[in-house]
Write an enzyme that holds these catalytic residues in place. Structure first.
Site, short mmCIF file in Angstrom:
data_model
loop_
_atom_site.label_atom_id
_atom_site.label_comp_id
_atom_site.label_asym_id
_atom_site.label_seq_id
_atom_site.Cartn_x
_atom_site.Cartn_y
_atom_site.Cartn_z
N HIS A 53 101.75 60.51 -47.67
CA HIS A 53 102.36 59.26 -47.19
C HIS A 53 101.81 58.88 -45.82
O HIS A 53 101.19 59.68 -45.12
CB HIS A 53 103.89 59.39 -47.15
CG HIS A 53 104.40 60.43 -46.18
ND1 HIS A 53 104.72 60.14 -44.87
CD2 HIS A 53 104.66 61.75 -46.34
CE1 HIS A 53 105.16 61.23 -44.26
NE2 HIS A 53 105.14 62.22 -45.13
N CYS A 72 105.37 67.81 -46.66
CA CYS A 72 104.55 66.74 -47.22
C CYS A 72 103.30 66.54 -46.39
O CYS A 72 103.13 67.12 -45.31
CB CYS A 72 105.36 65.45 -47.31
SG CYS A 72 106.59 65.47 -48.64
#
Length: 518
Positions: free
Chosen positions: A401, A420
């Site tokens: 992301h 992440c």
């Protein structure tokens, strides 16, 4: 018999292999009926891990012995190449001692051959035993069938050559291992003593050791090293070589010899050879056939590389999981991007880091608690996911992301997230992935202009591989190293019986306690 070779300290069971003219004569005179009659008893004395493979070999041969003098010579040549795979010579085959019993020589030879073949094809240890979460596509080879087919076709040597990875990443790293072993055998390089920071233009008694070290690894030419011999000044030529060293080790390229650079200089040639050996093992675990279009994230280096048509075409810095929240080793498909994504906060992060701060904190960060009790952060400039999310399928809530926190991309130690992968210039990267379909690219650009949450499919499946490589060959053909932030080198080394003494990581900034992003 336990052997320790190449200074790697790897202890494994050595299986005695008959060799030489006397052994060859014994092999030619093996009576198949005598051999078959004693097979079960002999096989039962082999290590349990190899028994099934050995039995399968002789099922395929109809119980006939396979080793002749010529095949033994080929096997000896194959075994001589173990070092290029960073495998201890002699740990699989012992050509010095001849088997006293001609019947056991046949089975022990086969056991040695299939053991070595499986190590080349699949690695020495199972990855799940040394990593908490490892979900990559494993390499898998029918070793008994491959061995018997190779013997029948007189292609034994060629078959062994196909077992280890043959891609440039592996072969170049293998060549790097051989180079660091040569440096070690030649005495290594002088130890660099830690001490005060050496600033550009300063003089320091440690400069001669620095020069010798940089020459040994190729950051400084031998001619320049000769010219600087005996010099104590930290001049411009040496500073340029130090910057090359810093780039290879993922350090800040300021030319200063501060604590982090000095720690990396403290590693010996033997330390680095052993670190390369660990990473060659990791590569042997992996399936050989790769998607020509894929995204690879090296979590040890915090670097992402985009491959298209089998070639690296784009790279970005990334921020990955901290040592407490490690990004796992995963291989998952990716087929859509979400423009302007909201963030549904994992329960653990919400309980530990968000809800205790009260409703005022939630309001200030565009967060609310939905009807199911989940904390949700609205899309927008404060969103922890930034302006785009790359969705991975079935990925344990691990995804790639964007991020509003750009400063971390400038750090050398970028293991800072909750697991992440935060991608530098993520919106531009999303546009690159969508370029093949102008309509989808226009849909994404429209969403970015309107700030509407929009899912855009790529129209194709792109593989994403999250890897942990602390030694690899860079784009200039040099061996690059990263320190063992996740302590996975240490765990793998313990499983292999390799003693490692790698530098400790020196972070260039503390992790922000207010950084709640995934």
């Amino acid at each position: 018999m336990n052997r320790r070779e190449l200074g790697l300290g790897v202890a494994t069971t050595t299986l005695t292999l008959a060799a030489g003219s006397s052994a060859a004569a014994q092999q030619r005179s093996v009576d198949p009926q005598v051999f078959i009659a004693g097979f079960d008893a002999q096989a039962a004395r082999l290590p349990a891990a190899v028994q099934a493979d050995v039995r399968k070999v002789y099922e395929l041969t109809g119980g006939k012995p396979i080793w002749t003098a010529d095949r033994l010579r080929v096997l000896q040549e194959v075994a001589a190449g173990a070092e290029r795979h960073a495998l201890p010579v002699g740990d699989f085959f012992d050509f010095v001692g001849l088997a006293a019993d001609r019947e056991t020589a046949e089975i022990r030879t086969t056991a040695a051959a299939v053991t070595y073949a499986r190590v080349l094809a699949e690695g020495r240890v199972r990855p799940e035993t040394v990593e908490e979460l490892w979900e990559m596509q494993k390499n898998s080879v029918d070793i008994p069938r491959g061995l018997t087919d190779a013997v029948s076709a007189n292609r034994l040597s060629q078959w062994f050559d196909t077992l280890a990875p043959t891609d440039l990443g592996y072969t170049n790293l293998s060549a790097g291992y051989a180079r660091y072993r040569r440096i070690t055998r030649a005495g290594g390089w002088p130890a660099f003593r830690p001490g005060p920071t050496i600033e550009p233009g300063a003089s320091d008694a440690r400069i001669p050791a620095l020069v010798a070290r940089l020459v040994a690894e190729g950051d400084l030419t031998a001619a320049a090293g000769e010219r600087l011999k005996g010099n104590l000044a930290y001049g411009s030529d040496l500073q340029q070589a130090v910057r090359s060293f810093q780039v290879r080790h993922g350090l800040g390229t300021d030319g200063r010899l501060g604590p982090a650079t000095q720690r990396s200089l403290g590693a010996s040639a033997e330390d680095r050879a052993r670190q390369i050996a660990l990473n060659l093992e990791r590569r042997r675990w992996l399936k050989r056939e790769l998607q020509p279009e894929r995204i690879e994230v090296n979590t040890a280096a915090a670097i992402m590389v985009y491959w298209k048509d089998g070639k690296p075409v784009h790279s970005n810095r990334v921020v990955v999981g901290s040592s407490e929240n490690q990004t796992p080793s995963l291989e998952k498909p990716f087929a859509s991007v979400v423009a302007n994504p909201p963030w549904t906060v994992p329960m653990g992060i919400a309980r530990r880091e968000i809800l205790p701060k009260g409703p005022g904190y939630l309001a200030a960060n565009d967060m609310y608690v939905n009807s199911d009790g989940w904390v949700v952060q609205r899309a927008g400039p404060r969103s922890s996911l930034g302006y785009v999310k790359f969705e991975l399928r079935d990925s344990y809530a691990i995804f790639l992301h964007d991020t509003p926190s750009k400063a971390a991309f400038n750090l050398s130690v970028r293991q800072r997230s909750h697991g992440c992968v935060r991608v530098q210039n993520a919106v531009e990267f999303a546009r690159l992935l969508l370029q093949p379909d102008p309509a989808k690219l226009a849909q994404f650009d429209t969403a970015q202009d309107s700030r509407e949450t929009t899912r855009v499919t790529t129209g194709r499946e792109i593989g994403v591989r999250l890897l942990y490589w602390t030694a690899f060959v860079d784009g200039q053909g040099r061996v690059a190293f990263r320190e063992d932030v996740y302590q996975r080198d240490a765990k793998l080394a313990q499983a292999l019986g390799i003693a490692v003494n790698l530098p400790r990581v020196v972070a260039d900034a503390p992790i922000d306690p207010n950084d709640i992003a995934p």
